[in-house]
Design a protein around this motif. Structure first.
Motif, PDB file in Angstrom:
ATOM      1  N   GLN A  89     -15.859 -24.807 -24.063  1.00  8.69           N
ATOM      2  CA  GLN A  89     -16.380 -23.452 -23.873  1.00  8.69           C
ATOM      3  C   GLN A  89     -16.310 -22.637 -25.159  1.00  8.69           C
ATOM      4  O   GLN A  89     -17.050 -21.662 -25.324  1.00  8.69           O
ATOM      5  CB  GLN A  89     -15.583 -22.721 -22.781  1.00  8.69           C
ATOM      6  N   LYS A  90     -15.435 -23.022 -26.068  1.00  7.16           N
ATOM      7  CA  LYS A  90     -15.218 -22.261 -27.298  1.00  7.16           C
ATOM      8  C   LYS A  90     -16.049 -22.776 -28.468  1.00  7.16           C
ATOM      9  O   LYS A  90     -16.075 -22.158 -29.538  1.00  7.16           O
ATOM     10  CB  LYS A  90     -13.730 -22.288 -27.662  1.00  7.16           C
ATOM     11  N   LEU A  91     -16.704 -23.926 -28.289  1.00 10.47           N
ATOM     12  CA  LEU A  91     -17.518 -24.493 -29.366  1.00 10.47           C
ATOM     13  C   LEU A  91     -18.803 -23.692 -29.542  1.00 10.47           C
ATOM     14  O   LEU A  91     -19.441 -23.302 -28.567  1.00 10.47           O
ATOM     15  CB  LEU A  91     -17.844 -25.956 -29.071  1.00 10.47           C
ATOM     16  N   THR A  92     -19.198 -23.480 -30.769  1.00  9.84           N
ATOM     17  CA  THR A  92     -20.412 -22.699 -31.049  1.00  9.84           C
ATOM     18  C   THR A  92     -21.582 -23.576 -31.480  1.00  9.84           C
ATOM     19  O   THR A  92     -22.731 -23.141 -31.437  1.00  9.84           O
ATOM     20  CB  THR A  92     -20.133 -21.659 -32.144  1.00  9.84           C
ATOM     21  N   PHE A  93     -21.288 -24.809 -31.927  1.00  7.50           N
ATOM     22  CA  PHE A  93     -22.363 -25.731 -32.297  1.00  7.50           C
ATOM     23  C   PHE A  93     -22.883 -26.369 -31.020  1.00  7.50           C
ATOM     24  O   PHE A  93     -22.210 -27.193 -30.394  1.00  7.50           O
ATOM     25  CB  PHE A  93     -21.840 -26.784 -33.273  1.00  7.50           C
ATOM     26  N   ILE A  94     -24.075 -25.970 -30.588  1.00  7.52           N
ATOM     27  CA  ILE A  94     -24.593 -26.305 -29.263  1.00  7.52           C
ATOM     28  C   ILE A  94     -24.640 -27.807 -28.987  1.00  7.52           C
ATOM     29  O   ILE A  94     -24.154 -28.252 -27.934  1.00  7.52           O
ATOM     30  CB  ILE A  94     -25.976 -25.667 -29.032  1.00  7.52           C
ATOM     31  N   PRO A  95     -25.203 -28.651 -29.877  1.00  2.00           N
ATOM     32  CA  PRO A  95     -25.230 -30.087 -29.564  1.00  2.00           C
ATOM     33  C   PRO A  95     -23.842 -30.668 -29.313  1.00  2.00           C
ATOM     34  O   PRO A  95     -23.656 -31.477 -28.402  1.00  2.00           O
ATOM     35  CB  PRO A  95     -25.873 -30.707 -30.814  1.00  2.00           C
ATOM     36  N   LEU A  96     -22.848 -30.241 -30.120  1.00  6.70           N
ATOM     37  CA  LEU A  96     -21.488 -30.737 -29.924  1.00  6.70           C
ATOM     38  C   LEU A  96     -20.919 -30.228 -28.605  1.00  6.70           C
ATOM     39  O   LEU A  96     -20.243 -30.970 -27.873  1.00  6.70           O
ATOM     40  CB  LEU A  96     -20.594 -30.303 -31.088  1.00  6.70           C
ATOM     41  N   GLN A  97     -21.204 -28.971 -28.285  1.00  7.11           N
ATOM     42  CA  GLN A  97     -20.734 -28.403 -27.017  1.00  7.11           C
ATOM     43  C   GLN A  97     -21.315 -29.164 -25.834  1.00  7.11           C
ATOM     44  O   GLN A  97     -20.601 -29.520 -24.888  1.00  7.11           O
ATOM     45  CB  GLN A  97     -21.130 -26.929 -26.930  1.00  7.11           C
ATOM     46  N   LYS A  98     -22.626 -29.433 -25.882  1.00  6.21           N
ATOM     47  CA  LYS A  98     -23.275 -30.139 -24.772  1.00  6.21           C
ATOM     48  C   LYS A  98     -22.787 -31.590 -24.687  1.00  6.21           C
ATOM     49  O   LYS A  98     -22.663 -32.149 -23.588  1.00  6.21           O
ATOM     50  CB  LYS A  98     -24.795 -30.101 -24.926  1.00  6.21           C
ATOM     51  N   GLY A  99     -22.517 -32.182 -25.853  1.00  9.26           N
ATOM     52  CA  GLY A  99     -22.006 -33.549 -25.850  1.00  9.26           C
ATOM     53  C   GLY A  99     -20.656 -33.649 -25.181  1.00  9.26           C
ATOM     54  O   GLY A  99     -20.365 -34.619 -24.469  1.00  9.26           O
ATOM     55  N   LEU A 100     -19.816 -32.643 -25.385  1.00  9.92           N
ATOM     56  CA  LEU A 100     -18.498 -32.648 -24.766  1.00  9.92           C
ATOM     57  C   LEU A 100     -18.571 -32.267 -23.292  1.00  9.92           C
ATOM     58  O   LEU A 100     -17.825 -32.795 -22.465  1.00  9.92           O
ATOM     59  CB  LEU A 100     -17.569 -31.681 -25.513  1.00  9.92           C
ATOM     60  N   GLN A 101     -19.494 -31.387 -22.939  1.00  9.70           N
ATOM     61  CA  GLN A 101     -19.564 -30.890 -21.567  1.00  9.70           C
ATOM     62  C   GLN A 101     -20.294 -31.832 -20.618  1.00  9.70           C
ATOM     63  O   GLN A 101     -19.949 -31.898 -19.428  1.00  9.70           O
ATOM     64  CB  GLN A 101     -20.260 -29.524 -21.543  1.00  9.70           C
ATOM     65  N   LEU A 102     -21.290 -32.569 -21.123  1.00 11.99           N
ATOM     66  CA  LEU A 102     -22.139 -33.375 -20.239  1.00 11.99           C
ATOM     67  C   LEU A 102     -21.340 -34.337 -19.347  1.00 11.99           C
ATOM     68  O   LEU A 102     -21.609 -34.411 -18.136  1.00 11.99           O
ATOM     69  CB  LEU A 102     -23.180 -34.151 -21.061  1.00 11.99           C
ATOM     70  N   PRO A 103     -20.331 -35.074 -19.857  1.00 15.46           N
ATOM     71  CA  PRO A 103     -19.578 -35.970 -18.978  1.00 15.46           C
ATOM     72  C   PRO A 103     -18.679 -35.231 -17.983  1.00 15.46           C
ATOM     73  O   PRO A 103     -18.137 -35.855 -17.077  1.00 15.46           O
ATOM     74  CB  PRO A 103     -18.725 -36.789 -19.956  1.00 15.46           C
ATOM     75  N   PHE A 104     -18.530 -33.907 -18.168  1.00 18.26           N
ATOM     76  CA  PHE A 104     -17.694 -33.120 -17.257  1.00 18.26           C
ATOM     77  C   PHE A 104     -18.502 -32.476 -16.132  1.00 18.26           C
ATOM     78  O   PHE A 104     -17.928 -31.816 -15.261  1.00 18.26           O
ATOM     79  CB  PHE A 104     -16.936 -32.032 -18.036  1.00 18.26           C
ATOM     80  N   VAL A 105     -19.818 -32.688 -16.155  1.00 17.29           N
ATOM     81  CA  VAL A 105     -20.653 -32.168 -15.065  1.00 17.29           C
ATOM     82  C   VAL A 105     -21.544 -33.253 -14.469  1.00 17.29           C
ATOM     83  O   VAL A 105     -22.268 -33.020 -13.497  1.00 17.29           O
ATOM     84  CB  VAL A 105     -21.539 -30.981 -15.533  1.00 17.29           C
ATOM     85  N   SER A 106     -21.512 -34.461 -15.059  1.00 19.36           N
ATOM     86  CA  SER A 106     -22.388 -35.542 -14.609  1.00 19.36           C
ATOM     87  C   SER A 106     -21.789 -36.871 -15.021  1.00 19.36           C
ATOM     88  O   SER A 106     -20.773 -36.926 -15.712  1.00 19.36           O
ATOM     89  CB  SER A 106     -23.785 -35.392 -15.240  1.00 19.36           C
TER      90      SER A 106
END
Length: 628
Positions: free
Chosen positions: A79-96
């Motif tokens: 949630q604190k990451l500002t670089f969007i691709p890195l943020q989405k890369g970390l978040q994607l396995p936590f929602v799917s």
């Protein structure tokens, strides 16, 4: 350099380049108009805003207790990451169940509207399939397979209905195929650093690659423990050698297991015997005869069996003549050190991978049905096919000299036909609302009623971005349409690809669902839904189109071929005889499964809910509360 140029411009190489170019041109065209469905467009939703509550909920669902806290922490960090691709890369396995590298790659485009995102993603997935096919082609060439066999077998990956269609799907299917294709290629080369570096990348874009590497470890450990003399130093040195050569890979697997791997999410019913041939079909099978797909699959399996028999015979003969294969250790060393024998090494890896996959299927850890969940086994099967074809041609080459030109012509003709069939099948997957005009009454209903809501029945999130005001559909809205529950009072447009409203007992078979599936919806109809205390009135002429076309080649109900039903009956009989204390709970479980299955299969004709059809239901309606 001259030899490289000469090799590149050989006929079969150029023909393969032409085939991939044709595929790319077709893909660019259909990428603008291909239909999407829940698990495809849902990927776009996963790359949007993800609350900590949403991530934590999914983490709880797929994570063993010891790993939950560390994943909660990683989700909070994301949630604190500002670089969007890195943020989405970390978040994607936590929602799917998608792997992290997909979030990193496609997160770059997550800020675009859905239509643009789908077009770009389709193109990237198409390139991934071309690379997968090319990797097989290069593997065959690296192992000195004939060029015409290399061309024929690797081109099939572009024209099989399932792999071709899923190259337009925004999910992970093609990346799983890509990872195993690259894994096969890496097995055929010697450079350990390249293997280690690419393997750590592959596991973060494809969970099945972890199974492939597990097979790699099995072979290496079997080699170690089968040596003639074993002591502590020998074991220590060889195990350290494995860790040293694959340090990045093993470290990555540990990180993957701790942070990302979705436990107990690989089983989606089955096994289904029809998957043995549906994955090799060139056309959709729901409305077609299955005989051609069955015959071609027999052709494929014939070469696989011939490959196995040929390998077994040569291994026995080689062992007798050279006396080198007294143990597995010597076998692995010989295959590693002798370039001529590299194809035997790749053969062993592919066979072991398929054996492990089969075991995991029967243990209900992985899926083998007519759906997308097992398409990543196609590359190793194609390798065995090419191996078998190569050996068969070699064994009878003296008899084939007279027919060389006929064989080459036949291969070119056959692959050309598969491209034509594949292209025709792609036309059937064009989004109905992009192929046909939106009915005027639907368009008028939307434009003349500015405050209407939309009710999306089933899982079709791309319709949240749909603009129904034009003559043809577009999915370029930057602001989502107002979506409300179907039973909430008001005027609204019902939108669905498959209108199963709920899986809850007492709701999926209510009067409105029965009306949609078994009635003939028309303007003026009134349906009273007592369980919801509402009356639904159809305000305009419904627009309903059914195709029976899916991303998968086949999705028809069958209690015979889907062995899930057989195993369920066996389990029930076992409990009835040996565990009478569990009879009641088992009967309740069976009732929950088959009350839903009987309604679902009768209403849709389908076996699996994961593939959604290229169908459309647009129904203007009004919902009113009944008097208490």
């Amino acid at each position: 350099m001259n030899n490289l140029k000469k090799d590149f411009f050989q006929f079969w190489n150029l023909l393969f380049l032409f085939a991939t170019s044709v595929f790319l041109i077709q893909h660019l065209f259909f990428g603008f108009i291909h239909f999407q469905e829940c698990d495809s467009s849902g990927f776009y939703e996963y790359l949007q805003e993800n609350s900590l509550e949403k991530m934590n909920s999914f983490i709880n669902f797929v994570t063993p207790d010891p790993l939950i806290k560390i994943r909660f922490f990683a989700a909070d960090v994301s949630q604190k990451l500002t670089f969007i691709p890195l943020q989405k890369g970390l978040q994607l396995p936590f929602v799917s169940t998608y792997p992290p590298l997909m979030g990193l790659i496609f997160g770059i485009f997550s800020g675009k509207n859905f239509e643009d995102f789908a077009i770009i993603s389709n193109f990237i997935n198409g390139i991934a399939l071309i690379i997968s096919s090319s990797l097989l082609f290069f593997t065959f060439q690296n192992l000195n397979f004939s060029k015409r066999i290399s061309f024929a077998i690797s081109s099939l990956l572009l024209t099989f209905y399932a792999t071709n269609s899923y190259s337009y799907h925004l999910g992970s299917t093609i990346w799983y195929v890509f990872s195993i294709s690259l894994a096969i290629f890496l097995t055929s080369i010697k450079n350990s650093f390249i293997k280690d570096f690419l393997s750590v990348i592959l596991q973060f874009i494809s969970y099945p690659f972890i199974v492939w590497y597990a097979c790699d470890l099995m072979i290496n450990f079997l080699s170690i423990i089968s040596a003639k003399t074993i002591d502590k130093n020998y074991l220590k040195n060889n195990i350290l050698k494995i860790f040293k050569e694959r340090f990045l890979t093993i470290t990555g697997i540990i990180i993957n297991i701790i942070l990302f791997l979705p436990f107990n999410s690989g089983y989606r019913y089955g096994p289904d015997l029809r998957g043995l041939y549906s994955i090799f079909s060139f056309q959709p099978l729901n409305n077609q005869t299955h005989i051609y797909a069955i015959l071609f699959s027999v052709f494929i399996y014939f070469f696989c069996v011939y490959a196995f028999l040929n390998f077994a015979f040569k291994l026995k003969k080689y062992n007798y003549q050279r006396n080198l294969f007294e143990n597995f250790n010597q076998l692995v060393q010989d295959l590693d050190n002798n370039k001529v024998n590299k194809k035997y090494k790749v053969f062993i890896y592919c066979v072991l991978f398929l054996v492990v996959f089969t075991i995991l299927v029967f243990l209900r850890k992985l899926t083998f049905t007519t759906t997308r969940h097992s398409l990543f086994i196609i590359p190793p099967i194609l390798f065995l096919t090419a191996y078998g074809a190569e050996e068969l041609v070699h064994d009878i080459k003296n008899k084939l000299i007279k027919f060389n030109k006929i064989i080459s012509f036949s291969i070119i003709t056959f692959i050309s036909i598969t491209f034509v069939i594949s292209n025709y099948s792609s036309f059937q997957r064009i989004d109905i609302l992009k192929r046909e005009k939106i009915p005027q009454n639907i368009s008028n209903f939307v434009t003349e009623n500015k405050n209407i809501d939309y009710s999306i029945i089933g899982c079709s999130p791309h319709y949240k971005y749909a603009d129904f005001s034009g003559k043809k559909i577009s999915y370029n809205l930057t602001k989502k349409i107002n979506v409300s529950d179907i039973y909430e009072p008001g005027e609204k447009l019902l939108i669905s690809q498959r209108p199963i409203i709920s899986q809850s007992k007492g709701e999926y078979e209510n009067s409105f669902t029965n009306y949609l599936f078994f009635g003939i919806p028309k303007k003026g109809d009134e349906i009273v839904v007592d369980s919801k205390n509402v009356k639904i009135t159809i305000l305009g002429k419904p627009y309903i189109k059914k195709t029976g076309i899916y991303f998968d080649s086949l999705n028809q109900n069958s209690e015979i071929f889907n062995l899930f039903h057989f195993f369920r009956k066996v389990k029930t009989k076992y409990i009835n005889i040996f565990q009478p204390s569990k009879i009641e709970s088992n009967n309740i479980s069976n009732s929950l499964i088959y009350d839903w299955y009987d309604f679902y299969s009768r209403a849709t004709g389908e076996e699996y809910r994961y593939p959604r059809p290229n169908d459309i239901w647009l129904i203007p309606l009004k919902v009113e509360k009944l008097n208490d």
